[in-house]
Design an enzyme around this catalytic site. Structure first.
Site, mmCIF file in Angstrom:
data_model
loop_
_atom_site.group_PDB
_atom_site.id
_atom_site.type_symbol
_atom_site.label_atom_id
_atom_site.label_comp_id
_atom_site.label_asym_id
_atom_site.label_seq_id
_atom_site.Cartn_x
_atom_site.Cartn_y
_atom_site.Cartn_z
ATOM 1 N N ASP A 92 -5.879 -6.179 2.514
ATOM 2 C CA ASP A 92 -7.247 -5.657 2.508
ATOM 3 C C ASP A 92 -8.252 -6.748 2.130
ATOM 4 O O ASP A 92 -9.467 -6.541 2.251
ATOM 5 C CB ASP A 92 -7.371 -4.510 1.494
ATOM 6 C CG ASP A 92 -7.292 -3.141 2.141
ATOM 7 O OD1 ASP A 92 -7.723 -3.025 3.308
ATOM 8 O OD2 ASP A 92 -6.814 -2.200 1.484
ATOM 9 N N LYS A 140 -3.027 4.496 9.744
ATOM 10 C CA LYS A 140 -2.533 3.128 9.563
ATOM 11 C C LYS A 140 -1.017 3.064 9.768
ATOM 12 O O LYS A 140 -0.501 2.173 10.451
ATOM 13 C CB LYS A 140 -2.920 2.618 8.163
ATOM 14 C CG LYS A 140 -4.428 2.370 8.015
ATOM 15 C CD LYS A 140 -4.892 2.176 6.571
ATOM 16 C CE LYS A 140 -6.417 2.017 6.530
ATOM 17 N NZ LYS A 140 -6.961 1.864 5.159
ATOM 18 N N GLN A 196 -5.109 2.617 -0.819
ATOM 19 C CA GLN A 196 -6.283 3.263 -0.226
ATOM 20 C C GLN A 196 -7.312 3.595 -1.298
ATOM 21 O O GLN A 196 -6.982 4.174 -2.331
ATOM 22 C CB GLN A 196 -5.851 4.532 0.541
ATOM 23 C CG GLN A 196 -6.957 5.172 1.355
ATOM 24 C CD GLN A 196 -7.444 4.287 2.513
ATOM 25 O OE1 GLN A 196 -6.693 3.505 3.083
ATOM 26 N NE2 GLN A 196 -8.724 4.400 2.845
HETATM 27 N N1 GUN Z 1 -11.500 2.796 1.735
HETATM 28 C C1 GUN Z 1 -12.525 2.623 2.605
HETATM 29 N N2 GUN Z 1 -12.307 1.526 3.362
HETATM 30 C C2 GUN Z 1 -11.127 1.009 2.956
HETATM 31 C C3 GUN Z 1 -10.370 -0.119 3.364
HETATM 32 O O1 GUN Z 1 -10.728 -0.887 4.243
HETATM 33 N N3 GUN Z 1 -9.180 -0.302 2.718
HETATM 34 C C4 GUN Z 1 -8.759 0.511 1.714
HETATM 35 N N4 GUN Z 1 -7.612 0.226 1.124
HETATM 36 N N5 GUN Z 1 -9.446 1.554 1.313
HETATM 37 C C5 GUN Z 1 -10.616 1.815 1.938
#
Ligand code: GUN
Length: 307
Positions: free
Chosen positions: A120, A53, A97
């Site tokens: 998110d 990211k 995350q």
């Molecule tokens: N863990 C699995 N998918 C995601 C996501 O889309 N965003 C975040 N922050 N954590 C994740």
């Protein structure tokens, strides 16, 4: 016949090109969208995702800040960090995350993120707006799947959609997005009776269960659109051959890396029946990151009332 491939790498590239142009246009007004990515503990998968990211931010000209905290971090410490990012003028998007270590109160953390910076789409305010069909920051993976369907010219209105998996990150928001586009939506899960039979009704089948190659040909209506959200590993040649058939590249990968990535769909039996199939890797994965970048730019504009 074999299913046409839904190429997430190509679609993700197109979205990222568009985001990059928007970032360049904002730069002329002195605005640089910024993303804070918070990683707690040492989950290797999470580290790979966060690094990817942050790297994509750099490629597109966004500012990014990676914040790594030890696994022993307390909920209070994490809340304090989020509070400071909420008030930080250089940060438009905050991403924590998941999964967080067990000792941390995930709900408290997700609720602490200012909804305007919740790229998110996990904050209850954004979830509520999504359910009501109001404008909001949407979860990246289902938003990416909607882009995949749209850019591939696949109609949704009036179609039967079956979402297998009821997670807060994919299954539930996916179902509402499809519903808002006038699909007739069914959500299935581990206790669904006659899962293959329900799935066989689907014109659009979304596999987001997290179980290796569980969706086989007998779950699929001829010509259906099948989207594979799974991200699992096959580690033996026998498993890979059962899932992919005689695929030399896959077998070579296992020889070299010790595994090959597998979704929730079994391509060997599904590809001859489905009309369209998103591969793993190279399907939904690249779209999740592209939509995160798009959400960060959207958040930067919204916060400045730029529409
Ligand atoms: N863990 C699995 N998918 C995601 C996501 O889309 N965003 C975040 N922050 N954590 C994740």
């Amino acid at each position: 016949m074999t299913a046409r491939k839904l190429d997430g790498t190509a679609i993700g590239r197109a979205i990222k090109e568009e985001v990059k142009k928007e970032v360049e246009a904002l730069a002329e007004s002195g605005i640089r969208p910024g993303l804070a990515a918070v990683l707690v503990g040492d989950n290797p998968g999470s580290r790979v995702y966060v690094n990817s990211k942050v790297k994509t931010c750099a490629e597109l000209g966004l500012y990014s800040r990676k914040i790594e905290l030890p696994g022993e971090t307390t909920t209070a410490q994490l809340l304090e960090l989020i509070n400071s990012l909420n008030g930080d003028e250089s940060i438009d998007g905050i991403l924590v995350q998941l999964p967080l270590p067990n000792a941390i109160d995930t709900n408290a953390v997700l609720e602490a993120v200012r909804p305007e910076k919740d790229v998110d789409g996990f904050h209850p305010v954004n979830v509520g707006r999504l359910v009501r069909g109001q404008a909001c920051l949407e979860p990246c993976t289902p938003a990416g799947i909607m882009e995949m369907l749209r850019r591939s010219g696949l109609p949704i209105s009036g179609k039967r959609a079956v979402v297998v998996g009821r997670s807060d990150i994919v299954g539930k928001p996916m179902a509402f997005m499809l519903l808002h586009r006038h699909a007739t939506v069914t959500i299935c899960h581990s206790r669904t009776k006659d899962l293959p039979g329900v799935c066989r009704e689907a014109d659009i089948l979304i596999a987001a269960i997290g179980r290796t190659a569980m969706i086989t040909g007998d779950f699929v209506k001829p010509g259906a659109v099948v989207i594979d959200v799974g991200m699992n590993k096959a580690e033996t040649r026998e498993e890979a051959e059962r899932i992919f058939g005689p695929d030399e590249a896959r077998l070579a990968e296992i020889g070299k890396k010790g595994y090959t990535l597998v979704g929730d769909v079994e391509p060997r039996t599904v590809a001859p029946i489905a009309g369209y199939l998103s591969p793993v890797p190279g399907g939904v994965g690249p779209l999740t990151i592209a939509m995160l970048m798009s959400n960060t730019v959207k958040a930067a504009r919204l916060r400045r009332r730029l529409a």
